[in-house]
Design an enzyme around this catalytic site. Structure first.
Site, PDB file in Angstrom:
ATOM      1  N   HIS A 190     -50.244-107.263  28.121  1.00  0.00           N
ATOM      2  CA  HIS A 190     -49.305-108.020  28.421  1.00  0.00           C
ATOM      3  C   HIS A 190     -49.157-108.974  29.429  1.00  0.00           C
ATOM      4  CE1 HIS A 190     -51.702-107.053  32.570  1.00  0.00           C
ATOM      5  NE2 HIS A 190     -52.338-106.406  31.522  1.00  0.00           N
ATOM      6  N   CYS A 204     -56.966-103.294  29.836  1.00  0.00           N
ATOM      7  CA  CYS A 204     -55.247-103.579  29.326  1.00  0.00           C
ATOM      8  C   CYS A 204     -55.855-105.555  28.392  1.00  0.00           C
ATOM      9  CB  CYS A 204     -54.404-103.693  29.990  1.00  0.00           C
ATOM     10  SG  CYS A 204     -53.709-102.041  30.387  1.00  0.00           S
TER      11      CYS A 204
END
Length: 205
Positions: A165, A181
């Site tokens: 992301h 992440c």
């Protein structure tokens, strides 16, 4: 003729400067970090003087047996590679999981979203009670933790909970600061999003 030759030489030199070709054969994209409007949001420019060259998007030589379209994440080097084939890959600088949140494995991109809603998991809210206000989701925007794009990673067990992301915190690239992440500069995650297909293999090592 002399003027024309000088003009052509000048144009070629300008093109080389714009593409930012590096001396080691890597093709830089330094001109791609300016401010830009995307889906109504105005992304700020990235101060390149503060972003090490090794973490800027560039095409590099990359030897792998993985098929084109595969994403390979090198958490140690803080680099993500999008395999192009022909011994080349697009390399991006990334931020990775901090100590205690590292992970390795193989997954696939199950879905992709532009300007996604971010919903912190229950475990994160327990660690950071101030995030409870986002239990129902943090709306998209420049301050959203998932940034401009998100690619959701699933394996045989289903949703891994991990994402590729964007992030508004460009200064975190090259560092281990996330909860697992893989984060990229917003300008970079938009570029990666446009290249990666749903179903693409993602290897994190």
């Amino acid at each position: 003729m002399k003027f024309r030759s000088l003009l052509v030489a000048g144009l070629l030199a300008a093109a080389t400067a714009i593409s930012g070709c590096a001396t080691d054969g890597a093709s830089m994209f330094s001109n791609s970090y300016g401010g830009k409007k995307d889906a109504g949001y105005q992304l700020p420019a990235i101060p390149l003087a503060k972003l090490p060259k090794e973490y800027r998007r560039q095409v590099v030589n990359y030897d792998t047996t993985e098929v084109p379209g595969t994403v390979i994440v090198d958490t140690g080097a803080k680099h993500l590679y999008y395999v192009m084939g022909g011994g080349k890959a697009v390399r991006y600088g990334i931020g990775v999981g901090r100590e205690g949140f590292e992970w390795k494995g193989t997954s696939r991109v199950a879905m992709k979203k532009e300007w996604p809603v971010w919903t912190p998991p229950a475990a994160m809210i327990k660690r950071k009670p101030e995030l409870a206000k986002y239990r129902g989701g943090m709306g998209p925007g420049l301050d959203n933790a998932l940034g401009a794009r998100a690619m959701y990673l699933f394996n045989k067990g289903g949703d891994t909970g991990y994402r590729l992301h964007g992030t508004p915190e460009w200064w975190s690239i090259g560092k281990a600061m996330s909860s697992g992440c893989i984060r990229l500069i917003n300008q970079d995650v938009i570029d990666l999003y446009n290249r990666v297909e749903v179903g693409a293999k993602v290897i994190v090592k």
